[in-house]
Write an enzyme that holds these catalytic residues in place. Structure first.
Site, PDB file in Angstrom:
ATOM      1  CG  HIS A 132      -2.086   0.897   1.147  1.00 24.77           C
ATOM      2  ND1 HIS A 132      -2.282   1.946   2.021  1.00 24.77           N
ATOM      3  CD2 HIS A 132      -3.145   0.932   0.281  1.00 24.77           C
ATOM      4  CE1 HIS A 132      -3.394   2.580   1.708  1.00 24.77           C
ATOM      5  NE2 HIS A 132      -3.932   2.007   0.659  1.00 24.77           N
TER       6      HIS A 132
ATOM      7  CE  LYS B 259      -1.254   4.691  -1.883  1.00 22.66           C
ATOM      8  NZ  LYS B 259      -1.952   4.172  -0.694  1.00 22.66           N
TER       9      LYS B 259
ATOM     10  CG  ASP C 288      19.030  10.671 -10.521  1.00 20.78           C
ATOM     11  OD1 ASP C 288      19.023   9.506 -10.974  1.00 20.78           O
ATOM     12  OD2 ASP C 288      18.961  11.680 -11.245  1.00 20.78           O
TER      13      ASP C 288
ATOM     14  CG  HIS D 162      -7.171   8.319  -0.976  1.00 22.51           C
ATOM     15  ND1 HIS D 162      -5.829   8.182  -1.262  1.00 22.51           N
ATOM     16  CD2 HIS D 162      -7.684   7.062  -1.011  1.00 22.51           C
ATOM     17  CE1 HIS D 162      -5.540   6.918  -1.473  1.00 22.51           C
ATOM     18  NE2 HIS D 162      -6.654   6.210  -1.330  1.00 22.51           N
TER      19      HIS D 162
ATOM     20  CE  LYS E 260      -4.104   6.803   2.247  1.00 23.18           C
ATOM     21  NZ  LYS E 260      -5.521   6.658   2.356  1.00 23.18           N
TER      22      LYS E 260
ATOM     23  CG  ASP F 270       1.767  20.195  20.792  1.00 24.55           C
ATOM     24  OD1 ASP F 270       0.572  20.412  21.072  1.00 24.55           O
ATOM     25  OD2 ASP F 270       2.504  19.498  21.500  1.00 24.55           O
TER      26      ASP F 270
END
Length: 420
Positions: A134, A136, A141, A313, A315, A320
């Site tokens: 899952h 991404k 380089d 979608h 996350k 603080d």
């Protein structure tokens, strides 16, 4: 021509002692840029790929054959043809509808395509539902890295329509890129070199950065071996130290009791805690599950917003004025107990403020706020259906653990007829 696609095993990292038990510390001196939605993300990552001179490492859960996916394919092919080493690690479920011709074009150009847990359909239904890749991540380089929740699909762009997703990623330049590069190489089964210019052996980090400087980044991840709870523990630790504010925006919110308790405890001691949930979900069960937790949190002062403009979608979270996290991990049983996930923790005041302003605008302009005193549910419903649903969902990963697991190996598949 045969299309060479490789297996990646599901439950463990590669069977290489150097790649096991990677634990990354805080790296200072980084430049971090927040990228909101595909409009900000795709131009940045495609620009970096077009400028690649040596290597592109890519991991994604979803790659679709749409305008974004075709542009990515063309960029990777062009890079491979000019001598850049390109490794694309794709999930067998999320990328299960890719055509043989799409994969063949990549393979013919020299792109190393890896498919995580590919499986043929049974009676027209894909069966590889669990233990997903899952993450991404893109590293170019070993100089610039991208990580977040955005897949390579057109539904992350506003012109996709009402179902376009609201999401976040970050671009990182600086010492932390070496950690992401090392991690991506290790997880893809490639040799991890340690000579000058590459990555030293990571050391076990302290859980909380103590330096007052900005630009601190730490890579955390979960696997199904020795890092099962790292992301959840990072949330719990940050919330336990919260003093003034905490904002969590998460697409699929159904965490365990320890994290729920820490959210509630922070609100009880006066921290302004806000949760941004899906109000227009792409998975209805996600909304129903999250709403089961509302009463528990609202009664102690947690402010809950439902984002209603389009599917959420994201996350992301902040605590603080200097702690933030961005990545692929939801706060639900799949992400916290089954999937392979990766987040970055960020200690940077400017980034924290930018993320806070973005989430505040989202909550203010496009969300409905749940009332503190909601109409009580019937006691019988709470005692029976609510109890059963909560515990079934929480123990769902244990039940799936009874399913057959896979041994850690990379296995090339030499058949263009393989249904991926």
């Amino acid at each position: 021509m045969n299309v060479a696609v490789e297996h990646i095993a599901t439950d463990q990292p590669p069977d290489d002692a150097k790649a096991r038990d990677l634990d990354y510390g805080w790296q200072s001196g980084n430049q971090i840029e927040l990228l909101e939605n595909g409009e900000a993300y795709f131009p940045k990552v495609f620009e970096a790929m077009r400028a690649a001179q040596r290597e592109i490492l890519l991991e994604t859960f979803i790659l679709f054959e749409d305008k974004v996916g075709f542009e990515l394919k063309d960029i990777l092919i062009e890079a491979a043809q000019r001598g850049v080493k390109v490794v694309a690690s794709l999930d067998g479920f999320g990328c299960g509808e890719l055509s043989v011709s799409f994969l063949r074009e990549l393979a013919e150009a020299g792109v190393a395509v890896q498919m995580f847990d590919p499986a043929s359909k049974t009676l027209g239904i894909r069966t590889n539902w669990f233990r997903r890749l899952h993450r991404k991540i893109v590293v170019v380089d070993a100089a610039v890295a991208f990580i977040g929740g955005i897949n390579f699909s057109a539904d992350h762009l506003g012109d996709f329509g009402p179902e376009a997703k609201q999401d976040y990623a970050v671009q990182i330049v600086g010492p932390a890129v070496a950690d992401l590069h090392h991690f991506a190489l290790a997880q893809s089964g490639r040799q991890v070199r340690t000579r000058r210019g590459w990555r030293r052996r990571p050391q076990r980090p302290a859980p909380w950065a103590t330096s007052e400087e900005d630009g601190l980044v730490r890579l955390i991840y979960r696997d199904n071996v020795q890092h099962r709870d790292d992301i959840e523990e990072a949330y719990i630790h940050a919330l336990s130290k919260a003093r003034t504010r905490a904002v969590i925006a998460n697409a699929y919110f159904f965490p365990g009791y320890r994290l729920l308790r820490e959210i509630r405890n922070a609100a009880r001691r006066g921290v302004h805690v806000q949760l941004i949930m899906q109000g227009q979900p792409d998975v209805l069960l996600a909304k129903l599950a999250a709403r089961m937790l509302y009463d528990y949190l609202l009664k102690d002062g947690v402010v809950i917003h439902e984002y209603c403009q389009r599917p959420l979608h994201g996350k992301v979270a902040l605590v603080d004025d200097d702690w933030s996290t961005v990545g692929s991990s939801n706060l639900d049983p799949l992400s916290l107990a089954l999937n392979l996930e990766a987040n970055v923790l960020i200690r940077d005041r400017a980034f924290n403020q930018q993320l806070y302003e973005s989430l505040e605008a989202l909550a203010r302009n496009h969300c409905r706020t749940m009332p503190e005193k909601r109409k009580p549910r019937l006691w019988l419903w709470r005692l029976t259906v609510g109890f059963l649903v909560f515990h079934v969902m929480r123990h769902f990963p244990v039940l799936t653990g009874w399913l057959p697991a896979h041994k850690p190996r990379l296995k090339p598949i030499e058949s263009p007829a393989h249904d991926v």
